[in-house]
Design a protein around this motif. Structure first.
Motif, PDB file in Angstrom:
ATOM      1  N   LEU A   1       0.839  -1.192   0.000  1.00  0.00           N
ATOM      2  CA  LEU A   1       0.000   0.000   0.000  1.00  0.00           C
ATOM      3  C   LEU A   1       0.878   1.248   0.000  1.00  0.00           C
ATOM      4  O   LEU A   1       1.168   1.822   1.054  1.00  0.00           O
ATOM      5  CB  LEU A   1      -0.919   0.007   1.227  1.00  0.00           C
ATOM      6  N   PRO A   2       1.319   1.715  -1.167  1.00  0.00           N
ATOM      7  CA  PRO A   2       2.188   2.892  -1.211  1.00  0.00           C
ATOM      8  C   PRO A   2       1.502   4.150  -0.711  1.00  0.00           C
ATOM      9  O   PRO A   2       2.166   5.129  -0.372  1.00  0.00           O
ATOM     10  CB  PRO A   2       2.533   2.999  -2.703  1.00  0.00           C
ATOM     11  N   GLU A   3       0.157   4.114  -0.630  1.00  0.00           N
ATOM     12  CA  GLU A   3      -0.555   5.297  -0.161  1.00  0.00           C
ATOM     13  C   GLU A   3      -0.590   5.401   1.366  1.00  0.00           C
ATOM     14  O   GLU A   3      -1.058   6.418   1.914  1.00  0.00           O
ATOM     15  CB  GLU A   3      -1.984   5.318  -0.707  1.00  0.00           C
ATOM     16  N   ALA A   4      -0.113   4.359   2.079  1.00  0.00           N
ATOM     17  CA  ALA A   4      -0.168   4.369   3.547  1.00  0.00           C
ATOM     18  C   ALA A   4       0.547   5.570   4.158  1.00  0.00           C
ATOM     19  O   ALA A   4      -0.009   6.234   5.039  1.00  0.00           O
ATOM     20  CB  ALA A   4       0.392   3.061   4.105  1.00  0.00           C
ATOM     21  N   PRO A   5       1.782   5.902   3.758  1.00  0.00           N
ATOM     22  CA  PRO A   5       2.436   7.088   4.343  1.00  0.00           C
ATOM     23  C   PRO A   5       1.663   8.371   4.064  1.00  0.00           C
ATOM     24  O   PRO A   5       1.637   9.277   4.894  1.00  0.00           O
ATOM     25  CB  PRO A   5       3.815   7.102   3.667  1.00  0.00           C
ATOM     26  N   LEU A   6       1.043   8.453   2.884  1.00  0.00           N
ATOM     27  CA  LEU A   6       0.267   9.649   2.545  1.00  0.00           C
ATOM     28  C   LEU A   6      -0.908   9.813   3.498  1.00  0.00           C
ATOM     29  O   LEU A   6      -1.143  10.897   4.033  1.00  0.00           O
ATOM     30  CB  LEU A   6      -0.234   9.543   1.099  1.00  0.00           C
ATOM     31  N   VAL A   7      -1.645   8.745   3.721  1.00  0.00           N
ATOM     32  CA  VAL A   7      -2.800   8.814   4.622  1.00  0.00           C
ATOM     33  C   VAL A   7      -2.349   9.201   6.031  1.00  0.00           C
ATOM     34  O   VAL A   7      -3.006   9.990   6.716  1.00  0.00           O
ATOM     35  CB  VAL A   7      -3.555   7.474   4.638  1.00  0.00           C
ATOM     36  N   GLY A   8      -1.224   8.673   6.446  1.00  0.00           N
ATOM     37  CA  GLY A   8      -0.716   9.015   7.774  1.00  0.00           C
ATOM     38  C   GLY A   8      -0.265  10.452   7.885  1.00  0.00           C
ATOM     39  O   GLY A   8      -0.202  11.007   8.993  1.00  0.00           O
ATOM     40  N   SER A   9       0.057  11.117   6.763  1.00  0.00           N
ATOM     41  CA  SER A   9       0.587  12.486   6.814  1.00  0.00           C
ATOM     42  C   SER A   9      -0.417  13.486   7.342  1.00  0.00           C
ATOM     43  O   SER A   9      -0.046  14.544   7.853  1.00  0.00           O
ATOM     44  CB  SER A   9       1.078  12.912   5.423  1.00  0.00           C
ATOM     45  N   TRP A  10      -1.711  13.218   7.221  1.00  0.00           N
ATOM     46  CA  TRP A  10      -2.711  14.135   7.808  1.00  0.00           C
ATOM     47  C   TRP A  10      -3.392  13.516   9.026  1.00  0.00           C
ATOM     48  O   TRP A  10      -4.455  13.946   9.445  1.00  0.00           O
ATOM     49  CB  TRP A  10      -3.758  14.561   6.774  1.00  0.00           C
ATOM     50  N   GLY A  11      -2.768  12.500   9.581  1.00  0.00           N
ATOM     51  CA  GLY A  11      -3.310  11.879  10.788  1.00  0.00           C
ATOM     52  C   GLY A  11      -4.297  10.774  10.508  1.00  0.00           C
ATOM     53  O   GLY A  11      -4.958  10.277  11.429  1.00  0.00           O
ATOM     54  N   GLY A  12      -4.421  10.371   9.233  1.00  0.00           N
ATOM     55  CA  GLY A  12      -5.317   9.282   8.894  1.00  0.00           C
ATOM     56  C   GLY A  12      -4.742   7.930   9.237  1.00  0.00           C
ATOM     57  O   GLY A  12      -3.555   7.799   9.570  1.00  0.00           O
ATOM     58  N   GLU A  13      -5.573   6.919   9.140  1.00  0.00           N
ATOM     59  CA  GLU A  13      -5.175   5.574   9.533  1.00  0.00           C
ATOM     60  C   GLU A  13      -5.527   4.595   8.417  1.00  0.00           C
ATOM     61  O   GLU A  13      -6.605   4.662   7.829  1.00  0.00           O
ATOM     62  CB  GLU A  13      -5.928   5.156  10.802  1.00  0.00           C
ATOM     63  N   VAL A  14      -4.571   3.704   8.106  1.00  0.00           N
ATOM     64  CA  VAL A  14      -4.851   2.603   7.183  1.00  0.00           C
ATOM     65  C   VAL A  14      -5.335   1.415   7.998  1.00  0.00           C
ATOM     66  O   VAL A  14      -4.683   1.008   8.970  1.00  0.00           O
ATOM     67  CB  VAL A  14      -3.597   2.216   6.375  1.00  0.00           C
ATOM     68  N   VAL A  15      -6.488   0.867   7.620  1.00  0.00           N
ATOM     69  CA  VAL A  15      -7.090  -0.237   8.370  1.00  0.00           C
ATOM     70  C   VAL A  15      -7.311  -1.406   7.413  1.00  0.00           C
ATOM     71  O   VAL A  15      -7.873  -1.238   6.330  1.00  0.00           O
ATOM     72  CB  VAL A  15      -8.432   0.193   8.995  1.00  0.00           C
TER      73      VAL A  15
END
Length: 483
Positions: free
Chosen positions: A435-449
């Motif tokens: 999931l290359p988008e995982a760091p992006l989601v985390g950059s605004w405080g989001g969470e990959v589930v």
């Protein structure tokens, strides 16, 4: 391709203002919200808005209305310039203006100014009515329709007339092809036309009361007014078309929560235009329901960019329910935005289970779907099996899906930057390294589930089984059973 037929719009023009901002506290001196950061927007209203909708459909539109003098009238003329031709009749008083104050997109107050009324007809206006091939009457109860009633009655005997009524206005002229009241307006008009019995009568076996009332009201109005048909608009439930017998329910294509201001004008303008093109009322109402739903989905009045302070462009989307608008609305109310992504080619039980679980962990679910080109790059030249328009339509039909957006890149990162979901949900058969988008989601405080995924469900396997002939499928089932 045949050009859309011209349309004459007769009715009361208004000037609408919106002050749209944010409210997160009450005033210290009174229990009222404090709206701050407001942007001001100004647009045509009433019959002028209906005329603009018809013009946006590519029609040659003439608007017969009363404008008068004053700053509001000058502003409205400027907004209508190069969009519609105006035939003016006299106005007494000041042009009516409406000002809405909105917080988080929800109206909290409305101010009405201007008591102007049409003061009579002109020869030019009568000639315009007499020469029209189709007419929309947008009657907001300020006298324009009354001033031209005789000319409209003659026209209704020759050409399609659609009448969008208002409780402060008069009844439509006899022979009107289609009348488009809201459910509340139909109740009011029916009560005037015929005394309503206590409780509204029996509902019939299993009928929803609101549908029963709408059907009964439509029948009463057809008898009382002497019109051909009535389409009662039901908001998110669509519209009910009656010719005086068994009604036709035209449901909305999808749920479109949002600002419905102007949706009635969008409905009436579309129906009138389609009748002008030669469509039957059933087709006209079907098209009008879809147009009004799309209008609300696209932001309603907030999506009209006539004359307002600069605003950021809406995110690009192939969904009728704008994913960006939905995400902003849920976030502003303190809710949790969940997004999930994939190709969803041959939607199967594993997909559905994943999406149902994703919706349960938040307040809305936005599905990000690979375009056809993106799927081909990932899966090969034989994929997708189902084109993106069909994949989107099937996904929208799921009750757990609130909006769908299509992306053309190999990953949904651009789309995620626009939506900024709190949670990005994927099936449990993915590893975080995939999931290359995982760091992006985390950059605004989001969470990959990661969510549990039903074993044994695969589009590739389904496609392979579908490609087998019946004998091969029978042998395969026998082997699986151990025979």
């Amino acid at each position: 391709m045949t050009a859309p037929a011209p349309l004459l719009v007769v009715g009361d023009a208004l000037l609408d203002h919106d002050l749209s901002g944010t409210a997160d506290r009450l005033a210290p001196d009174a229990p009222v919200p404090v709206v701050h950061g407001a942007r001001r927007g100004t647009r045509p209203g009433g019959a002028a808005l209906a005329a603009c909708f018809a013009a946006a459909d590519g029609r040659d539109v003439t608007l017969v209305t009363a404008l008068g003098d004053g700053e509001a009238a000058r502003t409205l003329r400027r907004l209508l310039h190069d969009r519609v031709r105006i035939v003016e009749i006299p106005l007494t008083g000041e042009l009516a203006c409406k000002t809405r104050i909105l917080a988080q997109g929800v109206p909290v107050l409305r101010l009405d100014d201007g008591d102007g009324r049409a003061a009579g007809a002109t020869d030019e206006a009568r000639e315009a009515v007499g020469a029209a091939s189709a007419i929309l009457v947008a009657d907001y109860g300020r006298g324009t329709a009354d001033a031209l009633r005789d000319a409209l009655a003659r026209a209704a005997r020759k050409v399609p007339v659609v009448w969008d009524p208002h409780p402060r206005g008069g009844p439509p002229v006899k022979g009107t092809r289609l009348v488009t009241p809201s459910a509340a307006e139909a109740r009011t008009f029916a009560a005037r036309a015929e005394e309503v019995t206590a409780g509204g009568g029996a509902h019939g076996d299993g009928a929803r009361p609101e549908l029963h009332h709408a059907a009964e009201d439509a029948r009463k109005l057809i008898r009382s007014w002497g019109v051909n048909s009535v389409a009662v608009t039901l908001g998110p439930d669509g519209a009910l078309l009656s010719h005086g017998d068994a009604p036709l329910l035209v449901p909305a294509p999808h749920c479109a929560p949002g600002d419905a201001c102007g949706a009635g004008d969008r409905f009436a303008a579309t129906a009138a235009g389609l009748l002008a093109d030669g469509a039957l009322p059933e087709k006209a109402v079907h098209g009008a329901v879809h147009a009004a739903t799309r209008y609300v989905s696209d932001g309603g009045a907030a999506g009209l960019r006539h004359d307002q302070d600069p605003a950021p462009p809406a995110p690009e989307t192939d969904s009728h329910l704008d994913p960006g608008l939905l995400a902003d609305r849920v976030r502003s109310r303190g809710g949790t935005v969940v997004a999930a992504g994939g190709c969803f080619d041959l939607l199967h039980a594993g997909h559905v289970a994943l999406l149902q679980e994703a919706r349960r962990i938040g307040d809305c679910l936005i599905v990000c779907v690979n375009s056809d080109a993106s799927v081909r790059r990932r899966k090969g030249a034989t994929r997708p099996l189902v084109p993106v328009a069909d994949r989107v339509r099937v996904l929208r039909a799921l009750s757990c899906v609130d909006a769908v957006a299509v992306f053309d890149e190999d990953t949904p990162e651009r789309l995620l930057k626009e939506l900024r979901p709190h949670i990005w949900a994927k099936g449990g058969d993915y590893a975080l390294a995939q999931l290359p988008e995982a760091p992006l989601v985390g950059s605004w405080g989001g969470e990959v589930v990661l969510l549990p995924y039903l074993d044994g469900r695969s589009t590739t396997e389904l496609a392979a089984k579908a490609a087998l002939d019946p004998v091969e499928r029978s042998v395969g089932r026998a082997r699986a059973a151990g025979r």
